[in-house]
Design a protein around this motif. Structure first.
Motif, PDB file in Angstrom:
ATOM      1  N   ARG A 221       0.813  -1.225   0.000  1.00 46.45           N
ATOM      2  CA  ARG A 221       0.000   0.000   0.000  1.00 46.45           C
ATOM      3  C   ARG A 221       0.846   1.275   0.000  1.00 46.45           C
ATOM      4  NH1 ARG A 221      -3.152  -3.426   3.234  1.00 46.45           N
ATOM      5  NH2 ARG A 221      -2.313  -2.598   5.202  1.00 46.45           N
ATOM      6  N   LYS A 243      -7.451   0.669  -0.690  1.00 46.92           N
ATOM      7  CA  LYS A 243      -6.602   0.565   0.506  1.00 46.92           C
ATOM      8  C   LYS A 243      -7.455   0.354   1.759  1.00 46.92           C
ATOM      9  CE  LYS A 243      -4.227   4.372  -0.323  1.00 46.92           C
ATOM     10  NZ  LYS A 243      -3.214   5.446  -0.146  1.00 46.92           N
ATOM     11  N   LYS A 244      -8.620   0.994   1.779  1.00 46.92           N
ATOM     12  CA  LYS A 244      -9.521   0.834   2.927  1.00 46.92           C
ATOM     13  C   LYS A 244     -10.052  -0.603   2.994  1.00 46.92           C
ATOM     14  CE  LYS A 244     -11.946   4.442   3.941  1.00 46.92           C
ATOM     15  NZ  LYS A 244     -12.968   5.536   3.955  1.00 46.92           N
ATOM     16  N   GLN A 246      -8.498  -3.258   1.841  1.00 46.22           N
ATOM     17  CA  GLN A 246      -7.402  -4.131   2.259  1.00 46.22           C
ATOM     18  C   GLN A 246      -7.196  -4.088   3.773  1.00 46.22           C
ATOM     19  OE1 GLN A 246      -3.665  -3.873   0.212  1.00 46.22           O
ATOM     20  NE2 GLN A 246      -4.459  -4.934  -1.589  1.00 46.22           N
ATOM     21  N   ARG A 247      -7.335  -2.901   4.354  1.00 49.64           N
ATOM     22  CA  ARG A 247      -7.158  -2.793   5.808  1.00 49.64           C
ATOM     23  C   ARG A 247      -8.303  -3.462   6.558  1.00 49.64           C
ATOM     24  NH1 ARG A 247      -5.092   2.445   4.378  1.00 49.64           N
ATOM     25  NH2 ARG A 247      -7.179   3.328   4.584  1.00 49.64           N
ATOM     26  N   ASN A 248      -9.513  -3.349   5.991  1.00 54.50           N
ATOM     27  CA  ASN A 248     -10.695  -3.944   6.622  1.00 54.50           C
ATOM     28  C   ASN A 248     -11.557  -4.594   5.541  1.00 54.50           C
ATOM     29  OD1 ASN A 248     -12.892  -4.651   8.178  1.00 54.50           O
ATOM     30  ND2 ASN A 248     -13.708  -2.569   8.305  1.00 54.50           N
TER      31      ASN A 248
END
Length: 373
Positions: A221, A243-244, A246-248
């Motif tokens: 990221r 990216k959001k 991937q984080r959650n």
């Protein structure tokens, strides 16, 4: 006497006679060898001893020669060099000498070393240092002349820079276009040609997204954020969304609700990545959501395979009545060989080695179970 019996006895006699002759010959040879061992030993026993003493002296001399080279005392080194040419580590001394004097060493001497010791790691190491030195000193023509095919991105960028400097811009930009397609960071040697390639208009939105696709699939990221700065402002929200997710991974549910763009390839990438990550963490939730969206979006076969492979594997691993029931409802029975085999091949294609091994074990267990039926 029966002719057959006579022939058999005749053959047996020949075999016995031959064996006696062979034994007699062998005994004589052994006796002769044993008789001559003391004489031979006297003449050869001193050879290993002399060789051992020579190696011992060369070892001491090698250490002194190496120290002289590293201190830059080349005259002192040259006085010792000729006595070490048959020493096993002599190529290492030549490597140190050429590497330390690489700016002042002729291309012919470098080439001679590379050809002489081409099957050793030292040759590749010296070649790498030489190309870097030529690039640093702006010797573009020599770099192009002596450049050889390689998979090393750092060297390829040096080559592309040299091509551009000598006027071969088309080939340089074409090579940079190939190097751009990676999920990893590019080395600093690529910076000059990358700037020129971008300035010439080659860094288009589609090329940026093609690279971001590779980078995000590797979970890099931070690198994606750096590349994303070159995106048009109106497209940057897609990267923020990805990216959001991937984080959650559960955010993939909201992503579908807020950005309901069924034909966007980027939305497909985000959903596929989010679904595979969600399947690892919460397979039952992922399975429920997959039932809702798999016909809503026009996923291609590769995208469907990627999601269903991870989903079916995670559900099979859960090994609960509900997970098994969900597998059947989705027609993803992990015990079916027709399901397992494509998953193995797909996992290998994605370099998902853990997944490939898990499915392979599943297939082996299936075959073992069939053997016991």
């Amino acid at each position: 006497m029966n002719p057959g019996h006579f022939l058999a006895r005749y053959r047996l006699n020949i075999v016995i006679a031959s064996s006696v002759l062979i034994f007699a010959h062998s005994s004589a040879s052994v006796a002769f060898t044993l008789a001559n061992i003391p004489a031979q030993a006297k003449s050869t026993s001193s050879i290993p001893q002399k060789k051992s003493e020579q190696l011992k002296q060369q070892r001491i001399l090698f250490i002194k020669a190496e120290a002289a080279l590293k201190k830059g005392r080349y005259t002192q080194y040259q006085k010792m060099e000729h006595r070490l040419k048959d020493y096993p580590l002599y190529p290492y001394l030549r490597f140190i000498e050429l590497e330390r004097r690489i700016k002042n060493t002729s291309s012919q001497k470098i080439q001679h070393f590379l050809q002489t010791y081409h099957n050793t790691p030292l040759a590749n190491k010296l070649y790498f240092r030489w190309i870097k030195s030529l690039a640093r000193r702006g010797k573009s023509k020599a770099l192009i002349q002596y450049f050889r095919p390689t998979q090393n991105t750092r060297l390829l960028c040096h080559y592309a820079n040299a091509l551009h400097k000598t006027g071969n811009k088309g080939t340089a930009f074409s090579l940079m276009g190939e190097l751009w397609q990676t999920g990893k960071s590019l080395p600093k040697s690529c910076d000059p040609i990358l700037k020129k390639w971008s300035k010439a208009g080659y860094m288009t939105s589609s090329r940026l997204w093609a690279r971001l696709h590779l980078v995000m699939n590797k979970g890099k990221r931070r690198l994606a954020t750096h590349i994303g700065k070159s995106l048009p402002k109106k497209e940057r929200f897609w990267l923020s969304l990805w990216k959001k997710v991937q984080r959650n991974p559960e955010y993939v549910l909201k992503a579908d609700q807020h950005f309901n763009d069924q034909h966007s390839p980027i939305m497909h990438w985000i959903l596929v990545d989010g679904m595979t990550r969600l399947a690892r963490r919460k397979p039952l939730i992922a399975a429920q959501y997959w039932q809702e969206i798999r016909n809503k979006y026009h996923f291609n076969n590769e995208e469907k395979e990627r999601i269903e492979r991870r989903l079916s594997l995670s559900l099979a691993r859960a090994a609960t009545p509900l997970s098994r029931e969900t597998l059947k409802a989705l027609k993803l029975d992990s015990r079916d060989v027709r399901v397992i085999t494509p998953h193995i091949l797909s996992a290998i294609g994605d370099k998902d080695w853990e997944g490939a091994l898990a499915w392979l074990n599943n297939l082996e267990n299936k075959e073992i179970g069939r053997a016991h039926v």
